[in-house]
Design a protein around this motif. Structure first.
Motif, PDB file in Angstrom:
ATOM      1  N   ARG A  14       0.884  -1.201  -0.127  1.00 61.07           N
ATOM      2  CA  ARG A  14       0.049  -0.097  -0.218  1.00 61.07           C
ATOM      3  C   ARG A  14       0.772   1.205   0.152  1.00 61.07           C
ATOM      4  NH1 ARG A  14      -2.155   3.446   3.829  1.00 61.07           N
ATOM      5  NH2 ARG A  14      -1.097   2.355   5.447  1.00 61.07           N
ATOM      6  N   ASN A  15       0.397   2.049  -0.645  1.00 61.67           N
ATOM      7  CA  ASN A  15       1.173   3.614  -0.937  1.00 61.67           C
ATOM      8  C   ASN A  15       1.057   4.250   0.442  1.00 61.67           C
ATOM      9  OD1 ASN A  15       1.764   2.976  -3.504  1.00 61.67           O
ATOM     10  ND2 ASN A  15       0.229   4.023  -4.223  1.00 61.67           N
ATOM     11  N   GLY A  16       1.997   5.136   0.962  1.00 57.78           N
ATOM     12  CA  GLY A  16       1.919   5.877   2.159  1.00 57.78           C
ATOM     13  C   GLY A  16       0.804   6.938   1.834  1.00 57.78           C
ATOM     14  N   SER A  17       0.096   7.544   2.823  1.00 57.58           N
ATOM     15  CA  SER A  17      -0.890   8.555   2.561  1.00 57.58           C
ATOM     16  C   SER A  17      -0.062  10.036   2.812  1.00 57.58           C
ATOM     17  CB  SER A  17      -1.750   8.621   3.402  1.00 57.58           C
ATOM     18  OG  SER A  17      -1.179   8.417   5.188  1.00 57.58           O
ATOM     19  N   ALA A  18      -0.511  10.953   1.962  1.00 61.63           N
ATOM     20  CA  ALA A  18       0.221  12.081   1.945  1.00 61.63           C
ATOM     21  C   ALA A  18       0.045  13.058   3.225  1.00 61.63           C
ATOM     22  CB  ALA A  18      -0.461  13.091   0.784  1.00 61.63           C
ATOM     23  N   THR A  19       0.836  13.886   3.691  1.00 62.88           N
ATOM     24  CA  THR A  19       0.515  14.513   4.765  1.00 62.88           C
ATOM     25  C   THR A  19       0.306  15.903   4.526  1.00 62.88           C
ATOM     26  OG1 THR A  19       1.974  13.142   6.263  1.00 62.88           O
ATOM     27  CG2 THR A  19       1.718  15.328   7.104  1.00 62.88           C
ATOM     28  N   TYR A  20      -0.531  16.577   5.118  1.00 63.63           N
ATOM     29  CA  TYR A  20      -1.231  18.035   4.652  1.00 63.63           C
ATOM     30  C   TYR A  20      -0.635  19.069   5.774  1.00 63.63           C
ATOM     31  CZ  TYR A  20      -3.681  16.562   0.342  1.00 63.63           C
ATOM     32  OH  TYR A  20      -3.968  16.201  -0.769  1.00 63.63           O
ATOM     33  N   ILE A  21      -0.245  20.225   5.612  1.00 60.69           N
ATOM     34  CA  ILE A  21       0.395  21.071   6.345  1.00 60.69           C
ATOM     35  C   ILE A  21      -0.599  22.326   6.092  1.00 60.69           C
ATOM     36  CG2 ILE A  21       2.009  22.494   7.355  1.00 60.69           C
ATOM     37  CD1 ILE A  21       4.208  20.467   6.492  1.00 60.69           C
ATOM     38  N   TYR A  22      -1.546  22.841   6.783  1.00 58.79           N
ATOM     39  CA  TYR A  22      -2.332  23.792   6.609  1.00 58.79           C
ATOM     40  C   TYR A  22      -1.730  24.970   7.174  1.00 58.79           C
ATOM     41  CZ  TYR A  22      -5.886  20.117   5.426  1.00 58.79           C
ATOM     42  OH  TYR A  22      -6.475  19.049   4.907  1.00 58.79           O
ATOM     43  N   VAL A  23      -1.647  26.124   6.359  1.00 60.07           N
ATOM     44  CA  VAL A  23      -1.176  27.519   6.490  1.00 60.07           C
ATOM     45  C   VAL A  23      -2.116  28.375   6.135  1.00 60.07           C
ATOM     46  CG1 VAL A  23       1.052  26.569   6.333  1.00 60.07           C
ATOM     47  CG2 VAL A  23       0.034  27.449   4.389  1.00 60.07           C
ATOM     48  N   PRO A  24      -2.023  29.684   6.662  1.00 59.50           N
ATOM     49  CA  PRO A  24      -2.831  30.873   6.397  1.00 59.50           C
ATOM     50  C   PRO A  24      -2.519  31.387   4.883  1.00 59.50           C
ATOM     51  CG  PRO A  24      -1.701  31.210   8.557  1.00 59.50           C
ATOM     52  CD  PRO A  24      -1.218  30.148   7.804  1.00 59.50           C
ATOM     53  N   LEU A  25      -3.630  32.073   4.572  1.00 57.50           N
ATOM     54  CA  LEU A  25      -3.432  32.555   3.288  1.00 57.50           C
ATOM     55  C   LEU A  25      -2.352  33.985   3.157  1.00 57.50           C
ATOM     56  CD1 LEU A  25      -7.258  33.243   2.004  1.00 57.50           C
ATOM     57  CD2 LEU A  25      -5.680  31.348   1.530  1.00 57.50           C
ATOM     58  N   GLY A  26      -1.424  33.896   2.250  1.00 49.39           N
ATOM     59  CA  GLY A  26      -0.247  34.764   2.261  1.00 49.39           C
ATOM     60  C   GLY A  26       0.890  34.258   2.749  1.00 49.39           C
ATOM     61  N   THR A  27       0.988  32.980   2.921  1.00 49.09           N
ATOM     62  CA  THR A  27       2.178  32.264   3.398  1.00 49.09           C
ATOM     63  C   THR A  27       3.143  32.312   2.452  1.00 49.09           C
ATOM     64  OG1 THR A  27       0.916  31.159   5.061  1.00 49.09           O
ATOM     65  CG2 THR A  27       3.105  30.258   4.671  1.00 49.09           C
ATOM     66  N   VAL A  28       4.408  32.489   2.690  1.00 41.42           N
ATOM     67  CA  VAL A  28       5.488  32.629   1.830  1.00 41.42           C
ATOM     68  C   VAL A  28       6.384  31.412   2.079  1.00 41.42           C
ATOM     69  CG1 VAL A  28       7.250  33.832   0.733  1.00 41.42           C
ATOM     70  CG2 VAL A  28       5.292  34.937   1.136  1.00 41.42           C
ATOM     71  N   VAL A  29       6.740  30.625   1.069  1.00 42.87           N
ATOM     72  CA  VAL A  29       7.506  29.405   1.404  1.00 42.87           C
ATOM     73  C   VAL A  29       8.864  29.910   1.011  1.00 42.87           C
ATOM     74  CG1 VAL A  29       7.998  27.060   1.066  1.00 42.87           C
ATOM     75  CG2 VAL A  29       5.732  27.846   1.471  1.00 42.87           C
TER      76      VAL A  29
END
Length: 413
Positions: free
Chosen positions: A156-171
């Motif tokens: 089975r494939n590993g499930s994706a992990t989500y990181i929720y950030v506010p609008l206007g976030t600069v990476v």
């Protein structure tokens, strides 16, 4: 009550004939806080006698709500995070299986080892419900892929992990902007999961009918990224330590930052929401106090100035109990300009705090003679003239919306 209990036992157990009922036996104990009365009875049972106690407070549990330890207001206060450094580690792929089919009357079944599953990826997603980076943890590790099995079973494939950030976030990565998450639901695939290994079934060919080869899964990608908010708040309270910024934020908004009579009470920014009658909301940030030489990183000055950089409007909070409060304004503007040229020229207002003190009125006249900007006298302790500050804050906010709306981009509310 004990007599009625004895009568009920007599009614339900007439044959046993409960005897030797001891009612009201007094047990006097000196220096004891418990009740001195111990009521008990004794009845005969096969093999001996048994004592039953009905009101023994010595063995009973203490009733009532236990006294909870009080937690200080400073520990209960939530603070705002506008910058995070996170380490992202994607999941590794599962290893392939090496097996051969075994079945009665089928000796040459051939290889049936399945491939391993792919490792999980990590995705950064912008969400308008999220307002701060406080819930972002320092390290994220995605799920690994499972190994393959016999009978051509794939892992089975590993499930994706989500990181929720506010609008206007600069990476950012190594001080370079990677992506700007400005729309709701926008996603950025930060690290890829490793591919799963191949089972021996994958290597079956006409030349090799019985492969014994199976590969391991690849390692997941690993990166260190910096998450920064482009806009932390619409307005920021800028001032020296003990100027009353936290008290002022408590007076005009719903925020409850910690307040104490010593400097550097606030070490992390707090954001409060000012709500108007037309249901418009303005975010005001309580910036930790800066000192002279903050642009040289004295007193964590660089991190505090970074918070000010992400505010659209500035509210300079001056302590009217100081000997010369107008010199505080000069030093604050100097520190802002040394950190970033033109930072002190943003839309601003001067707030003269602690006007409830008797010597503040004379200093207010001198301050108005020395500066050309509007000076709003308030008292965060008594709530004096906070309505004027709230109305002027709305004027600055409306001007910001008009300025941003005239451009191509949408204003950040």
């Amino acid at each position: 009550m004990l007599a009625s209990t004895a009568r009920r036992l007599w009614r339900f157990s007439p044959d046993t004939r409960l005897v030797n009922i001891l009612l009201g036996q007094e047990v006097k104990r000196n220096n004891s806080r418990c009740s001195p009365v111990l009521t008990a009875w004794r009845w005969r049972v096969p093999g001996g006698t048994r004592d039953v106690s009905t009101s023994c407070t010595l063995c009973a549990k203490v009733r009532g709500n236990p006294k909870k330890t009080e937690i200080s207001e400073k520990k209960l206060t939530r603070h705002f995070k506008d910058h995070r450094c996170v380490k992202l580690v994607a999941g590794s792929g599962g290893r392939g299986a090496c097996s051969f089919h075994s079945e009665p009357r089928k000796e040459w079944g051939g290889p049936d080892g399945g491939n391993g599953g792919d490792g999980g990826s990590i995705i950064i997603k912008a969400d308008r419900v999220v307002k701060s980076l406080a819930r972002v943890v320092p390290v994220y590790r995605a799920e690994h892929g499972q190994s393959g099995g016999s009978k051509n079973c794939y892992g089975r494939n590993g499930s994706a992990t989500y990181i929720y950030v506010p609008l206007g976030t600069v990476v950012k990565e190594q001080e370079k902007t990677v992506v700007d998450l400005s729309e709701n639901g926008q996603e950025y695939l930060a690290v890829f999961g490793g591919s799963g290994g191949k089972g021996n079934r994958f290597f079956l060919s006409n030349e090799n009918r019985a492969p014994m080869t199976a590969t391991q899964g690849l390692e997941g990608q690993e990166r260190v990224l910096h998450l920064e908010l482009r806009t932390m708040a619409h307005a920021g309270l800028v001032g020296f330590p003990n100027a009353g910024k936290s008290s002022l934020l408590r007076a005009i908004s719903n925020a409850r930052p910690a307040v104490a009579a010593y400097p550097f009470t606030t070490l992390n920014p707090h954001v409060g929401i000012v709500t108007y009658r037309d249901h418009e909301q303005v975010a005001v940030a309580d910036i930790p106090g800066i000192i002279r030489g903050a642009h040289l990183n004295r007193g964590l000055g660089i991190s505090f100035l970074r918070h000010i950089e992400r505010c659209r409007c500035l509210l300079f909070v001056l302590d009217m109990s100081s000997p010369e409060p107008w010199t505080q304004l000069q030093h604050l503007r100097f520190e802002l300009d040394q950190y970033e040229a033109g930072l002190s020229q943003r839309p601003q207002a001067i707030v003269a705090n602690k006007m409830d003190l008797p010597e503040a009125q004379d200093k207010l006249k001198t301050l108005r003679d020395l500066v050309s900007q509007r000076v709003i006298p308030v008292s965060a302790l008594t709530g004096q003239n906070t309505e004027e500050l709230i109305l002027h804050l709305r004027e600055l906010y409306d001007g910001y919306l008009r300025e941003e709306g005239s451009g191509e981009g949408k204003p950040t509310r």
